[in-house]
Design a protein around this motif. Structure first.
Motif, PDB file in Angstrom:
ATOM      1  N   LYS A  15       0.830  -1.209   0.000  1.00  0.00           N
ATOM      2  CA  LYS A  15       0.000   0.000   0.000  1.00  0.00           C
ATOM      3  C   LYS A  15       0.862   1.256   0.000  1.00  0.00           C
ATOM      4  O   LYS A  15       0.544   2.215  -0.698  1.00  0.00           O
ATOM      5  N   TYR A  19       0.055   3.169  -3.231  1.00  0.00           N
ATOM      6  CA  TYR A  19      -1.005   4.124  -2.886  1.00  0.00           C
ATOM      7  C   TYR A  19      -0.507   5.282  -2.045  1.00  0.00           C
ATOM      8  O   TYR A  19      -1.275   6.166  -1.698  1.00  0.00           O
ATOM      9  N   GLY A  20       0.762   5.275  -1.690  1.00  0.00           N
ATOM     10  CA  GLY A  20       1.325   6.359  -0.883  1.00  0.00           C
ATOM     11  C   GLY A  20       1.184   6.075   0.600  1.00  0.00           C
ATOM     12  O   GLY A  20       0.547   5.109   1.024  1.00  0.00           O
ATOM     13  N   THR A  24      -2.185  10.402   2.721  1.00  0.00           N
ATOM     14  CA  THR A  24      -2.247  10.976   1.376  1.00  0.00           C
ATOM     15  C   THR A  24      -3.632  10.702   0.799  1.00  0.00           C
ATOM     16  O   THR A  24      -4.318   9.766   1.212  1.00  0.00           O
ATOM     17  N   GLU A  25      -4.053  11.524  -0.144  1.00  0.00           N
ATOM     18  CA  GLU A  25      -5.408  11.407  -0.695  1.00  0.00           C
ATOM     19  C   GLU A  25      -5.663  10.029  -1.308  1.00  0.00           C
ATOM     20  O   GLU A  25      -6.689   9.403  -1.047  1.00  0.00           O
ATOM     21  N   LYS A  26      -4.727   9.537  -2.092  1.00  0.00           N
ATOM     22  CA  LYS A  26      -4.900   8.245  -2.755  1.00  0.00           C
ATOM     23  C   LYS A  26      -4.997   7.111  -1.728  1.00  0.00           C
ATOM     24  O   LYS A  26      -5.824   6.213  -1.854  1.00  0.00           O
ATOM     25  N   ARG A  27      -4.178   7.156  -0.704  1.00  0.00           N
ATOM     26  CA  ARG A  27      -4.186   6.114   0.334  1.00  0.00           C
ATOM     27  C   ARG A  27      -5.478   6.175   1.156  1.00  0.00           C
ATOM     28  O   ARG A  27      -6.091   5.157   1.454  1.00  0.00           O
ATOM     29  N   ASP A  28      -5.907   7.390   1.496  1.00  0.00           N
ATOM     30  CA  ASP A  28      -7.140   7.535   2.273  1.00  0.00           C
ATOM     31  C   ASP A  28      -8.337   7.007   1.500  1.00  0.00           C
ATOM     32  O   ASP A  28      -9.235   6.391   2.085  1.00  0.00           O
ATOM     33  N   LYS A  29      -8.366   7.235   0.203  1.00  0.00           N
ATOM     34  CA  LYS A  29      -9.457   6.731  -0.635  1.00  0.00           C
ATOM     35  C   LYS A  29      -9.466   5.201  -0.621  1.00  0.00           C
ATOM     36  O   LYS A  29     -10.520   4.579  -0.506  1.00  0.00           O
ATOM     37  N   LEU A  30      -8.301   4.598  -0.714  1.00  0.00           N
ATOM     38  CA  LEU A  30      -8.181   3.142  -0.647  1.00  0.00           C
ATOM     39  C   LEU A  30      -8.693   2.621   0.695  1.00  0.00           C
ATOM     40  O   LEU A  30      -9.482   1.684   0.739  1.00  0.00           O
TER      41      LEU A  30
END
Length: 101
Positions: A15, A19-20, A24-30
């Motif tokens: 991850k 996903y960063g 981070t935005e991308k990781r939080d979305k995941l």
């Protein structure tokens, strides 16, 4: 014999790489998507364990079969009050909420 090396990664490492880092935005979305998936899977497992169909669970909870299906398939976000009805009235369980800091 020489030990074989692998490129295995932990889930956290995967991850982080793809996903960063957390926050981070991308990781939080995941992570948000995973929580919704986990909730749907928990409802599904509990329903099956109780031997209920989606229709029976919906009737006991005061909702519809399609609503239960959408929750189990992660299509629909569920309100806390509705989740409480599903767990307590429909499944005969107790909903517990925890905040971890």
């Amino acid at each position: 014999m020489k030990a074989k090396t692998t490129n295995l990664k932990t889930l956290a490492e995967f991850k982080d790489e793809f996903y960063g880092k957390t926050g981070t935005e991308k990781r939080d979305k995941l992570e948000k998507g995973y929580e919704q998936f986990k909730l749907g899977a928990l409802i599904h497992e509990a329903r099956i364990e109780k031997g209920l169909t989606q229709e029976e669970l919906a009737h006991k909870s005061g909702t519809t079969k399609s609503y239960i299906s959408r929750i189990e398939n992660n299509v629909k976000e569920v309100r806390f009050s509705t989740l409480q009805k599903i767990v307590e009235l429909g499944l005969g369980g107790k909903l517990e909420l925890a905040i971890k800091l």
